[in-house]
Design an enzyme around this catalytic site. Structure first.
Site, PDB file in Angstrom:
ATOM      1  N   ARG A  21      -8.801  -0.835   4.448  1.00 46.63           N
ATOM      2  CA  ARG A  21      -7.409   0.757   3.611  1.00 46.63           C
ATOM      3  C   ARG A  21      -6.409  -0.032   2.927  1.00 46.63           C
ATOM      4  NH1 ARG A  21      -6.703   5.144   6.937  1.00 46.63           N
ATOM      5  NH2 ARG A  21      -5.460   5.336   5.718  1.00 46.63           N
TER       6      ARG A  21
ATOM      7  N   ASP B 224       4.427   0.373  12.192  1.00 47.23           N
ATOM      8  CA  ASP B 224       2.934   0.012  11.430  1.00 47.23           C
ATOM      9  C   ASP B 224       2.750  -1.166  12.299  1.00 47.23           C
ATOM     10  OD1 ASP B 224       2.338   2.298  10.380  1.00 47.23           O
ATOM     11  OD2 ASP B 224       2.712   1.321   8.095  1.00 47.23           O
TER      12      ASP B 224
ATOM     13  N   LYS C   4       0.891  -1.306   0.019  1.00 51.02           N
ATOM     14  CA  LYS C   4       0.339  -0.069   0.375  1.00 51.02           C
ATOM     15  C   LYS C   4       0.875   1.328   0.002  1.00 51.02           C
ATOM     16  CE  LYS C   4      -1.780   1.991   3.962  1.00 51.02           C
ATOM     17  NZ  LYS C   4      -1.032   3.085   4.084  1.00 51.02           N
TER      18      LYS C   4
ATOM     19  N   ARG D  53      -0.961  14.927  13.512  1.00 55.41           N
ATOM     20  CA  ARG D  53       0.131  14.348  12.116  1.00 55.41           C
ATOM     21  C   ARG D  53       0.400  15.097  10.800  1.00 55.41           C
ATOM     22  NH1 ARG D  53      -1.752   8.122   9.468  1.00 55.41           N
ATOM     23  NH2 ARG D  53       0.830   8.514   8.916  1.00 55.41           N
TER      24      ARG D  53
ATOM     25  N   CYS E 142      -5.079  12.336  13.002  1.00 61.33           N
ATOM     26  CA  CYS E 142      -5.797  10.685  12.490  1.00 61.33           C
ATOM     27  C   CYS E 142      -6.154  10.710  13.646  1.00 61.33           C
ATOM     28  CB  CYS E 142      -4.379   9.629  12.671  1.00 61.33           C
ATOM     29  SG  CYS E 142      -3.779   9.358  10.455  1.00 61.33           S
TER      30      CYS E 142
HETATM   31  C1  UD1 Z   1       3.898   6.966   6.699  1.00 58.52           C
HETATM   32  C2  UD1 Z   1       3.021   5.246   6.160  1.00 58.52           C
HETATM   33  C3  UD1 Z   1       2.386   5.394   7.834  1.00 58.52           C
HETATM   34  C4  UD1 Z   1       3.992   5.082   8.650  1.00 58.52           C
HETATM   35  C5  UD1 Z   1       4.359   5.972   8.985  1.00 58.52           C
HETATM   36  C6  UD1 Z   1       5.688   5.798   9.763  1.00 58.52           C
HETATM   37  C7  UD1 Z   1       2.246   6.059   4.347  1.00 58.52           C
HETATM   38  C8  UD1 Z   1       1.236   6.108   3.744  1.00 58.52           C
HETATM   39  N1  UD1 Z   1       2.805   5.737   5.380  1.00 58.52           N
HETATM   40  O1  UD1 Z   1       3.149   7.954   6.981  1.00 58.52           O
HETATM   41  O2  UD1 Z   1       1.978   3.626   7.235  1.00 58.52           O
HETATM   42  O3  UD1 Z   1       3.194   5.169   9.984  1.00 58.52           O
HETATM   43  O4  UD1 Z   1       4.582   6.863   7.270  1.00 58.52           O
HETATM   44  O5  UD1 Z   1       6.867   5.154   9.488  1.00 58.52           O
HETATM   45  O6  UD1 Z   1       3.685   5.679   3.577  1.00 58.52           O
HETATM   46  N2  UD1 Z   1       5.768  14.287  10.606  1.00 58.52           N
HETATM   47  C9  UD1 Z   1       5.792  15.869  11.474  1.00 58.52           C
HETATM   48  N3  UD1 Z   1       5.981  17.327   9.901  1.00 58.52           N
HETATM   49  C10 UD1 Z   1       5.289  15.914   8.656  1.00 58.52           C
HETATM   50  C11 UD1 Z   1       5.004  14.749   8.258  1.00 58.52           C
HETATM   51  C12 UD1 Z   1       5.710  13.748   9.935  1.00 58.52           C
HETATM   52  O7  UD1 Z   1       6.271  16.398  12.384  1.00 58.52           O
HETATM   53  O8  UD1 Z   1       5.383  17.101   7.934  1.00 58.52           O
HETATM   54  C13 UD1 Z   1       6.125  13.857  12.241  1.00 58.52           C
HETATM   55  C14 UD1 Z   1       5.175  12.468  12.249  1.00 58.52           C
HETATM   56  O9  UD1 Z   1       3.949  13.244  12.950  1.00 58.52           O
HETATM   57  C15 UD1 Z   1       5.589  11.704  12.534  1.00 58.52           C
HETATM   58  C16 UD1 Z   1       6.674  11.622  11.662  1.00 58.52           C
HETATM   59  O10 UD1 Z   1       7.045  12.781  11.491  1.00 58.52           O
HETATM   60  O11 UD1 Z   1       5.963  11.813  14.345  1.00 58.52           O
HETATM   61  C17 UD1 Z   1       6.933  10.333  10.712  1.00 58.52           C
HETATM   62  O12 UD1 Z   1       6.211  10.418  10.230  1.00 58.52           O
HETATM   63  P1  UD1 Z   1       5.555  10.465   8.691  1.00 58.52           P
HETATM   64  O13 UD1 Z   1       7.379   9.043   8.258  1.00 58.52           O
HETATM   65  O14 UD1 Z   1       5.612  12.024   7.491  1.00 58.52           O
HETATM   66  O15 UD1 Z   1       4.716   9.653   8.461  1.00 58.52           O
HETATM   67  P2  UD1 Z   1       3.783   9.432   6.746  1.00 58.52           P
HETATM   68  O16 UD1 Z   1       4.378  10.151   6.116  1.00 58.52           O
HETATM   69  O17 UD1 Z   1       2.713  10.348   7.345  1.00 58.52           O
END
Ligand code: UD1
Length: 418
Positions: A398, A306, A22, A121, A116
């Site tokens: 999902r 995850d 996914k 997030r 979420c």
């Molecule tokens: C992706 C995965 C999700 C997984 C996560 C962490 C997809 C579609 N989803 O989510 O399944 O759980 O990686 O491995 O690939 N953060 C910020 N600011 C931002 C972006 C992120 O502070 O702009 C923080 C988040 O709150 C979190 C950390 O960074 O604490 C990591 O998040 P991130 O790796 O961005 O997760 P996703 O890409 O949303």
């Protein structure tokens, strides 16, 4: 709303084939928007999130065809540069269209994804990265409006923390920017590597693959892509966890063992027997007295957040005290109260679940709160005495293709009720 009725049937046994990931297919679908013409994506999993992404792309004018395992995305006629709230609110990864659209068309409007089920997030890093490439970002009426005059401009951007989504978004934008972009402290999750390879196949000039520094020489145009989707390491991990929680023996095939090192180490320290080949892993927990472990989630190659919920479920069946600390999402513990309804003894202390394992689990009615929490509840249901009813199973749909069918092949009894 569908529910699952899970009836305990003892140890799972047999082999199960893993689908495409996914989290790999979603950014690649967004990347297809960068080209004019028809991009192809092989080994695409048939999932609700994939279809939501397809709907987001259709809103912009893409034409999408889904055949047995292959997606084709024709991005020749994108004419509506917006991703609406109704779709983005249901799937955060819809935000991936932001980078490609602003890079290719110089403007777009994408709804803020919001939080979420388990907590906030943010998307600040996605926005800061695009600003570094010269996009003007304005947030109004719940939408992010991104604008740039002509092409984005290559720049150096250093991620203060590792972010998979922001790495993907900014990387895609940088492929069409003028000049060189250097992305420092980029994520190295296998799904990012999959995206980098797909973009290179489209004609992007990217070096530093699989390292934390990605160097992108922007090009004026990309060709349609044609590539495959890597196996879903979280689906694979969930089936290994299903073998462990039922004290069964399961061979998980069509997967990539190197993507699972941290998880496999944890299973080994629990006392599970692990054997692996090129594209398979077998977990044997038959007749084994498993041991408690202490887990901390980290960015790849660390233990993935995850898999956190599924491991909390497994550890609740192991005698002794285990702990699971989530440093990525400190609030991601909605499954804990539901596992307690099945008899698990778990206490929460800040970002850590302390599991006093080994109490007998007994079937109960529980509610799924998010994707991986749903999987954890199914696993616990497989180990619980009697029947467990899990409502709101749409969360699970999902991200797991034919979950109940694959579990049935291993001898589980999971019935979907409408
Ligand atoms: C992706 C995965 C999700 C997984 C996560 C962490 C997809 C579609 N989803 O989510 O399944 O759980 O990686 O491995 O690939 N953060 C910020 N600011 C931002 C972006 C992120 O502070 O702009 C923080 C988040 O709150 C979190 C950390 O960074 O604490 C990591 O998040 P991130 O790796 O961005 O997760 P996703 O890409 O949303």
């Amino acid at each position: 709303m569908d529910s699952f009725l899970v009836t305990s049937k003892g140890p799972l046994k047999g082999a199960v084939k893993i689908s495409g990931a996914k989290n790999a297919v979603l950014p690649v679908m967004a990347a297809a928007m960068l080209a004019d013409g028809v991009s192809k994506i092989g080994n695409a999993p048939k999932l609700k999130d994939m279809r939501t992404m397809a709907d987001v792309l259709r809103v912009t004018g893409c034409r999408i065809k889904e055949s047995e395992n292959e997606l084709s995305i024709d991005a020749s006629d994108i004419n509506h540069l917006e991703a609406p709230y109704e779709l983005v609110k249901t799937m955060r990864a819809s935000f991936y269209v932001l980078g490609p659209l602003v890079a290719k068309f110089g403007r777009c409007r994408v709804s803020l994804p919001g939080g979420c089920a388990w907590g906030p997030r943010p998307v600040d890093l996605h926005l800061k990265g695009l600003e570094a490439l010269g996009a003007k970002i304005n947030i109004t009426h719940g939408y992010v409006e991104a604008l740039c005059n002509g092409r984005l401009k290559g720049n150096t951007f250093s991620f203060p923390i590792s972010s998979v989504g922001a790495t993907a978004n900014i990387l895609m934008a940088a492929t069409l920017a003028e000049g060189t972009s250097v992305l420092q402290n980029a994520s190295i999750e296998p799904e990012i590597t999959n995206l980098v390879k797909y973009l290179i196949g489209m004609g992007a000039n990217i070096s530093g693959i699989e390292t934390r520094t990605l160097i992108v020489q922007g090009v004026e145009k990309l060709n349609p892509g044609d590539g495959s989707t890597i196996a879903d390491r979280i689906e694979a991990g969930t089936f290994l966890a299903a073998a462990a929680i039922t004290r069964g023996k399961v061979k998980v095939t069509d997967m990539v063992p190197e993507h699972q090192s941290a998880l496999l180490e944890v299973f080994k320290s629990m006392g599970c027997e692990i054997s692996a080949g090129n594209d398979w892993v077998e977990l044997d927990a038959e007749n084994k007295e498993l041991l408690p472990v202490h887990i901390t989630t980290l960015p790849h190659p660390g233990f993935p957040t995850d898999m956190q919920a599924q491991l909390v479920a497994v550890l609740s069946t192991i005698k002794g005290t285990s702990s699971v600390r989530d440093t990525i999402y400190s609030d991601r513990f909605k499954h804990v109260s539901e596992l307690e309804r099945l008899g698990a003894d778990i206490s929460l202390k800040e970002d850590t679940a302390i599991i006093n394992g080994g109490r007998e689990l007994t079937g109960a009615q529980v509610m799924a709160s998010d994707l991986r929490a749903s999987a954890a509840l199914v696993l616990a249901g497989l180990a619980a005495k009697g029947q467990t009813k899990i409502s709101r199973i749409y969360h699970l749909d999902r991200g797991y293709e034919n979950f109940e069918g694959k579990l049935a092949e291993l001898g589980a009894h999971v019935e979907r009720i409408h």
